[in-house]
Design a protein around this motif. Structure first.
Motif, PDB file in Angstrom:
ATOM      1  N   VAL A 596       0.847  -1.185   0.000  1.00 19.98           N
ATOM      2  CA  VAL A 596       0.000   0.000   0.000  1.00 19.98           C
ATOM      3  C   VAL A 596       0.887   1.240   0.000  1.00 19.98           C
ATOM      4  O   VAL A 596       1.982   1.239   0.578  1.00 19.98           O
ATOM      5  CB  VAL A 596      -0.964  -0.001   1.212  1.00 19.98           C
ATOM      6  CG1 VAL A 596      -0.193   0.017   2.532  1.00 19.98           C
ATOM      7  CG2 VAL A 596      -1.945   1.157   1.144  1.00 19.98           C
ATOM      8  N   SER A 597       0.412   2.287  -0.661  1.00 19.91           N
ATOM      9  CA  SER A 597       1.124   3.566  -0.681  1.00 19.91           C
ATOM     10  C   SER A 597       0.106   4.682  -0.573  1.00 19.91           C
ATOM     11  O   SER A 597      -0.903   4.692  -1.291  1.00 19.91           O
ATOM     12  CB  SER A 597       1.938   3.710  -1.973  1.00 19.91           C
ATOM     13  OG  SER A 597       2.671   4.924  -1.975  1.00 19.91           O
ATOM     14  N   VAL A 598       0.349   5.640   0.352  1.00 18.42           N
ATOM     15  CA  VAL A 598      -0.572   6.746   0.607  1.00 18.42           C
ATOM     16  C   VAL A 598       0.150   8.058   0.337  1.00 18.42           C
ATOM     17  O   VAL A 598       1.293   8.254   0.776  1.00 18.42           O
ATOM     18  CB  VAL A 598      -1.082   6.732   2.061  1.00 18.42           C
ATOM     19  CG1 VAL A 598      -2.228   7.714   2.231  1.00 18.42           C
ATOM     20  CG2 VAL A 598      -1.511   5.344   2.477  1.00 18.42           C
ATOM     21  N   ARG A 599      -0.533   8.954  -0.386  1.00 16.09           N
ATOM     22  CA  ARG A 599       0.065  10.256  -0.684  1.00 16.09           C
ATOM     23  C   ARG A 599      -1.045  11.282  -0.843  1.00 16.09           C
ATOM     24  O   ARG A 599      -1.937  11.125  -1.670  1.00 16.09           O
ATOM     25  CB  ARG A 599       0.903  10.185  -1.955  1.00 16.09           C
ATOM     26  CG  ARG A 599       1.565  11.495  -2.344  1.00 16.09           C
ATOM     27  CD  ARG A 599       2.539  11.279  -3.472  1.00 16.09           C
ATOM     28  NE  ARG A 599       3.150  12.536  -3.886  1.00 16.09           N
ATOM     29  CZ  ARG A 599       4.324  12.634  -4.470  1.00 16.09           C
ATOM     30  NH1 ARG A 599       5.033  11.541  -4.712  1.00 16.09           N
ATOM     31  NH2 ARG A 599       4.810  13.802  -4.841  1.00 16.09           N
ATOM     32  N   ASP A 600      -0.995  12.312  -0.007  1.00 17.41           N
ATOM     33  CA  ASP A 600      -1.954  13.416  -0.076  1.00 17.41           C
ATOM     34  C   ASP A 600      -3.400  12.916  -0.076  1.00 17.41           C
ATOM     35  O   ASP A 600      -4.251  13.394  -0.834  1.00 17.41           O
ATOM     36  CB  ASP A 600      -1.697  14.268  -1.328  1.00 17.41           C
ATOM     37  CG  ASP A 600      -0.315  14.903  -1.324  1.00 17.41           C
ATOM     38  OD1 ASP A 600       0.190  15.196  -0.233  1.00 17.41           O
ATOM     39  OD2 ASP A 600       0.260  15.070  -2.421  1.00 17.41           O
ATOM     40  N   GLY A 601      -3.680  11.942   0.795  1.00 16.70           N
ATOM     41  CA  GLY A 601      -5.027  11.432   0.945  1.00 16.70           C
ATOM     42  C   GLY A 601      -5.428  10.400  -0.078  1.00 16.70           C
ATOM     43  O   GLY A 601      -6.511   9.816   0.028  1.00 16.70           O
ATOM     44  N   GLU A 602      -4.596  10.150  -1.073  1.00 19.71           N
ATOM     45  CA  GLU A 602      -4.893   9.155  -2.103  1.00 19.71           C
ATOM     46  C   GLU A 602      -4.200   7.845  -1.746  1.00 19.71           C
ATOM     47  O   GLU A 602      -3.022   7.840  -1.385  1.00 19.71           O
ATOM     48  CB  GLU A 602      -4.426   9.649  -3.470  1.00 19.71           C
ATOM     49  CG  GLU A 602      -4.884   8.799  -4.625  1.00 19.71           C
ATOM     50  CD  GLU A 602      -4.519   9.420  -5.972  1.00 19.71           C
ATOM     51  OE1 GLU A 602      -5.013   8.934  -7.008  1.00 19.71           O
ATOM     52  OE2 GLU A 602      -3.726  10.405  -5.988  1.00 19.71           O
ATOM     53  N   VAL A 603      -4.934   6.734  -1.833  1.00 14.26           N
ATOM     54  CA  VAL A 603      -4.420   5.430  -1.406  1.00 14.26           C
ATOM     55  C   VAL A 603      -4.394   4.479  -2.596  1.00 14.26           C
ATOM     56  O   VAL A 603      -5.390   4.355  -3.330  1.00 14.26           O
ATOM     57  CB  VAL A 603      -5.279   4.822  -0.281  1.00 14.26           C
ATOM     58  CG1 VAL A 603      -4.655   3.521   0.229  1.00 14.26           C
ATOM     59  CG2 VAL A 603      -5.477   5.815   0.858  1.00 14.26           C
ATOM     60  N   TRP A 604      -3.259   3.795  -2.748  1.00  9.84           N
ATOM     61  CA  TRP A 604      -3.131   2.718  -3.725  1.00  9.84           C
ATOM     62  C   TRP A 604      -2.749   1.443  -2.973  1.00  9.84           C
ATOM     63  O   TRP A 604      -1.782   1.439  -2.215  1.00  9.84           O
ATOM     64  CB  TRP A 604      -2.045   3.023  -4.756  1.00  9.84           C
ATOM     65  CG  TRP A 604      -2.323   4.212  -5.630  1.00  9.84           C
ATOM     66  CD1 TRP A 604      -1.934   5.503  -5.411  1.00  9.84           C
ATOM     67  CD2 TRP A 604      -3.045   4.210  -6.858  1.00  9.84           C
ATOM     68  NE1 TRP A 604      -2.375   6.315  -6.425  1.00  9.84           N
ATOM     69  CE2 TRP A 604      -3.052   5.548  -7.333  1.00  9.84           C
ATOM     70  CE3 TRP A 604      -3.686   3.221  -7.599  1.00  9.84           C
ATOM     71  CZ2 TRP A 604      -3.685   5.905  -8.524  1.00  9.84           C
ATOM     72  CZ3 TRP A 604      -4.297   3.586  -8.789  1.00  9.84           C
ATOM     73  CH2 TRP A 604      -4.301   4.907  -9.246  1.00  9.84           C
ATOM     74  N   ALA A 605      -3.503   0.377  -3.179  1.00 15.69           N
ATOM     75  CA  ALA A 605      -3.183  -0.916  -2.571  1.00 15.69           C
ATOM     76  C   ALA A 605      -3.197  -1.968  -3.678  1.00 15.69           C
ATOM     77  O   ALA A 605      -4.129  -2.009  -4.493  1.00 15.69           O
ATOM     78  CB  ALA A 605      -4.197  -1.283  -1.493  1.00 15.69           C
TER      79      ALA A 605
END
Length: 726
Positions: A596-605
């Motif tokens: 998982v990667s989170v950046r500026d409120g956007e999440v990718w899993a």
């Protein structure tokens, strides 16, 4: 002469024929075995006949071989494991030539299982470490393969039933059950006619980092000089085997009628018969005692034996004229049924002095599609693998993993931890301590300026030799093992780490309780110490976490899988600054999230699906504008993918990485895909390996994206670092 006396004399003649000098044949002694009411088959792993027969590390196998019956000229039919299991059930290896996922090696033929189904004869597969009946994943725990390599406990390649299309139905899936069901069936007396009993990789003498020791150099007939690591594995498997046979022979059904347990190994050390000579022992309730049979047999013979016993006909090579049933070892003799009493096994210490090996550089200057292979530090000459990377800036990047030592004083089968740092100019290996002498691996890394934390697993010398979490910290000049929480767990492993700052660091993983169930594990560093933070465990049969990423002190995400009957689904947890809670995401049965990667409120899993219907294709969960969506990542052109990493690089922008199987290349090749405003796009990555090439970790900083893993060559696994610059 009475019929009873005539039958007794005939049976005695069969037993006499079975005890013969090596090389003699007894195949003509009788037409077939007597009828057996119940037959169990137990399959062990990867040891030849002379590795275990006569080996003091296997007192139970040897006692059973001496007390009952031993086939002294029995071979496997192929290499590696999976085709042997298919051959045991189908009479041929068919198109199965590797240990690849069962759904990529389907066999559209009947099997012993479909024969039993047609006759309405009850059967069950008792699979150790299977999470629940009907589980369709290729492994459990479900995070397997990847970089560094992670063997699971349960593996479908050691089943064989699932390869056959005739068993791809609810009834046959539900007859594949956790081994705990065997205890209940024996206690109730509801025992199937055929039992297929498969220990997990820690109990079948296979070896299984990170859950237990790996296999070592087998003794090859010289147990006095055998590798103590392999001897310990043999002893562990033998102890489990002794208990299995004890349970079966102590059950109330055993003395009623004729019953048997067949114990065999999938493959041996050589190519004799296609799969090497292996030990095969037949334990019977009323059959021969102290018998040896030198008839040439193989796995097709054992299949033929079961088929003839239940009057099922024959399949493929089980029908060959040269294939003989193991009749002399099964002929009823009237011997009294006895419960086998398991013997204690010896204990073998496996010390591994920490070696001091030279560090060189492996450099394969390949560039493709904006990605370039970087010179990477290489410890010794054994396998080196990076599995995680953390980029702080263009001048501050960390990578961690493991390597196999090659020093003469080292246990060359035990992985040791490793780490490397990039300063903007070059990568440099940095020495890492090993918390235990048996094996250690770093699976995850987090970093801030001048500090870093690496997490993983290690096994110290101890009575149980079981793995526990490892946390190492970089203080600006050296790595050290830091104190981690002591858990009341059978096993615990940390797979991923993330840092908000130097006093707010998180790590995620799994813990297995004393009854064998897996649960979530999250630990937190507050600047002075690490502690366990309570987390949900919503899955009925287990829960796992494999990735974690922070967007700030009040927003951290962890991902993995929850296991429920017939529904193994993605698991997403969220930290809001006060507690962890489950996030309900759309989606897909039989899917696993690994990163998982989170950046500026956007999440990718990211992860992959994994079952008979969906097979293994990239799977993505995306959170933006307050909404979760399920995405299908770019089709990587293969029926099997293992997606292990993701990194967010900007709004609606991310990279995923892993591996997929290429039919054209005949191996695993690196998988990369990039997401932009128009969707996911596969990117062909540089592939310096002549064998499998796997990407295990991704990270981004300063307009750069780093990917790490390994590239397999003729010399073994070489460390792989690739860089993409905007």
């Amino acid at each position: 002469m009475s019929l009873t006396l005539r039958a007794s004399l005939a049976a005695a003649a069969l037993v006499a024929a079975a005890v013969v000098p090596a090389g003699a044949s007894t195949a003509s002694a009788a037409a077939g075995p007597g009828h057996y009411d119940h037959v169990f088959v137990i399959v062990e792993e990867n040891h030849g006949f002379t590795d275990v027969i006569g080996n003091p590390a296997a007192p139970n196998l040897n006692a059973l071989a001496k007390q009952y019956g031993l086939a002294t000229d029995y071979t496997g039919v192929s290499h590696p494991s999976e085709p042997n299991y298919v051959g045991l059930l189908g009479g041929d290896t068919f198109t199965v030539t590797s240990d690849n996922a069962y759904y990529t090696q389907k066999v559209d033929k009947p099997s012993l299982i479909s024969q039993l189904d047609a006759k309405r004869l009850p059967w069950k597969a008792y699979l150790q470490s299977l999470p629940h009946a009907g589980y369709q994943g290729i492994c459990f725990p479900a995070n397997c393969n990847g970089a560094p390599d992670k063997d699971p406990l349960y593996v479908s390649k050691h089943d064989g039933i699932q390869n056959f299309t005739t068993s791809d139905n609810p009834r046959d899936w539900n007859n594949q059950v956790p081994v705990d069901q065997l205890d209940r069936d024996l206690a109730s007396g509801d025992v199937p006619a055929f039992g297929w009993v498969i220990p997990d990789e820690c109990h079948d003498q296979h070896g299984d980092p990170p859950y237990c020791l790996d296999s070592g150099n087998v003794d090859n007939g010289a147990p006095a000089t055998a590798d103590p690591q392999d001897q310990r594995l043999v002893a562990t498997g033998d102890a489990y085997l002794g208990q299995l046979v004890h349970k079966i022979t102590s059950a109330s059904f055993w003395a009623k009628g004729n019953n048997a347990v067949a114990i065999t190994y999938d493959e041996g050390d050589d190519n004799t018969g296609g799969g090497g000579q292996v030990a095969t022992v037949l334990v019977t309730s009323h059959g021969p005692r102290n018998a040896q049979d030198a008839t040439p047999y193989n796995h097709y013979s054992l299949l033929d034996t079961v088929e003839q016993n239940f009057a099922l006909g024959c399949l493929a090579h089980a029908c060959d004229a040269a294939t003989r049933p193991l009749t002399p070892l099964l002929a009823p003799t009237g011997s009294a049924a006895q419960a086998y009493r398991a013997l204690p096994v010896p204990s073998y210490a496996t010390p591994t002095p920490i070696p001091s090996e030279p560090v060189t550089t492996v450099n394969t200057p390949i560039s493709q599609n904006g990605w370039a292979v970087q010179p990477a530090p290489y410890i010794g000459t054994g396998d080196n693998t990076f599995g995680a990377v953390a980029a702080v800036s263009k001048n501050d990047v960390w990578a961690v993993g493991n390597y196999l030592p090659d020093a003469a004083t080292a246990n060359q089968d035990a992985t040791l931890t490793m780490a490397a740092h990039y300063d903007g100019t070059k990568w440099t290996s940095t020495a890492t301590p090993n918390p235990g002498p048996n094996f250690g691996t770093l699976f995850g890394v987090a970093a801030v300026p001048d500090k870093a934390w690496a997490v993983g697993v290690g096994v110290a010398l101890g009575a149980d030799f079981l793995p526990h979490s490892v946390i190492e910290a970089w203080n600006g000049s050296a790595w050290s093992v830091v104190s981690a929480p002591k858990l009341n767990a059978q096993r615990d492993i940390l797979y991923s780490a993330t840092a908000v700052n130097d006093h707010d660091v998180w790590a995620a993983g799994i813990q297995q309780n004393r009854t064998g169930t897996f649960g979530t594990l999250i630990e937190h560093f507050d600047g002075s110490s690490w502690s366990v933070v309570p987390t949900p465990n919503p899955g009925t049969f287990g829960n796992q976490l494999y990735g974690i990423s922070a967007d700030g002190p009040n927003s951290v995400y962890a991902v993995g899988q929850r296991d429920d009957a017939h529904s193994d689904t993605p698991l997403v947890l969220h930290w809001d600054g006060r507690c962890w809670s489950e996030v309900h995401v759309p989606g897909a049965d039989a899917a696993l999230l690994q990163s998982v990667s989170v950046r500026d409120g956007e999440v990718w899993a990211v992860g992959q699906t994994d079952d008979s219907t969906h097979q293994a294709v990239p799977f993505v969960e995306h959170f933006a504008h307050g909404v979760w969506t399920e995405q299908t990542a770019a089709n990587l052109g293969a029926p099997f993918s293992d997606v292990t990493a993701v990194t967010a690089t900007g709004k609606d922008n991310a990279w995923l990485a892993g591996t997929y199987y290429s039919d054209a290349a005949g191996k695993q090749v690196p998988a990369l895909a990039h997401h932009d405003a128009t969707g996911w796009h596969p990117i062909a990555a540089p592939d310096p390996g002549s064998g499998d090439t796997v990407l295990g970790g991704l990270s981004t900083a300063g307009g750069q994206v780093w990917a790490v893993g390994f590239a397999k060559t003729a010399a073994g696994r070489s460390p792989l670092i690739e860089l993409h610059q905007d």
